[in-house]
Design an enzyme around this catalytic site. Structure first.
Site, short mmCIF file in Angstrom:
data_model
loop_
_atom_site.label_atom_id
_atom_site.label_comp_id
_atom_site.label_asym_id
_atom_site.label_seq_id
_atom_site.Cartn_x
_atom_site.Cartn_y
_atom_site.Cartn_z
N TYR A 95 0.81 -1.21 0.00
CA TYR A 95 0.00 0.00 0.00
C TYR A 95 0.85 1.26 0.00
O TYR A 95 0.41 2.30 -0.48
CB TYR A 95 -1.03 0.02 1.14
CG TYR A 95 -0.54 -0.44 2.48
CD1 TYR A 95 0.20 0.39 3.30
CD2 TYR A 95 -0.82 -1.72 2.94
CE1 TYR A 95 0.65 -0.03 4.54
CE2 TYR A 95 -0.38 -2.15 4.17
CZ TYR A 95 0.36 -1.30 4.97
OH TYR A 95 0.80 -1.72 6.19
N LYS A 139 -13.29 15.94 -3.57
CA LYS A 139 -12.76 17.29 -3.73
C LYS A 139 -13.42 18.19 -2.68
O LYS A 139 -14.35 18.94 -2.96
CB LYS A 139 -13.05 17.79 -5.15
CG LYS A 139 -12.35 19.07 -5.52
CD LYS A 139 -12.64 19.43 -6.99
CE LYS A 139 -12.00 20.73 -7.39
NZ LYS A 139 -12.36 21.12 -8.76
#
Length: 120
Positions: free
Chosen positions: A53, A98
């Site tokens: 990861y 966002k």
């Protein structure tokens, strides 16, 4: 199916359709789930058999830093293709946010799934 996940990966991107957005970096947040059979990594305790990861996170950050987009959709599609190919992932779910894009909302973005679910 086992899932390797990354939550809250923050990257700064040039993204947006407005002129002012093209002149600044905006913080994006990525939550990612990726199918990966962990059994060989677990039985050998060897990173070479795991989905790293850290490497995935670094690859995402590198890619976003070197590109510009108008739409989150374009970035999500390109990132998902990159991850499926570069890391031989069979399936992923990505939430691309966002924060701050809509002042009256705490968060906006999209959630996509790509690849085939099931045993790897």
């Amino acid at each position: 199916m086992d899932i390797v996940f990354i939550e809250g990966l923050c990257v700064d991107a040039t993204i947006g359709v407005f002129d002012w957005e093209r002149k600044i970096k905006q913080r994006l947040r990525i939550d990612l789930e990726m199918a990966w059979d962990i059994r060989q990594a677990a039985s050998t305790d060897d990173l070479q058999y795991a989905l790293d990861y850290k490497a995935v996170s670094d690859r995402i950050s590198e890619h976003v830093a070197g590109t510009e987009y108008e739409l989150l959709e374009s970035l999500a599609e390109e990132l998902s293709e990159l991850l499926l190919n570069d890391f031989s992932i069979s399936w992923l779910r990505m939430k691309l946010s966002k924060p701050g894009a809509v002042p009256t909302a705490s968060n906006v973005g999209l959630l996509i799934e790509r690849g085939q679910r099931g045993d790897r």
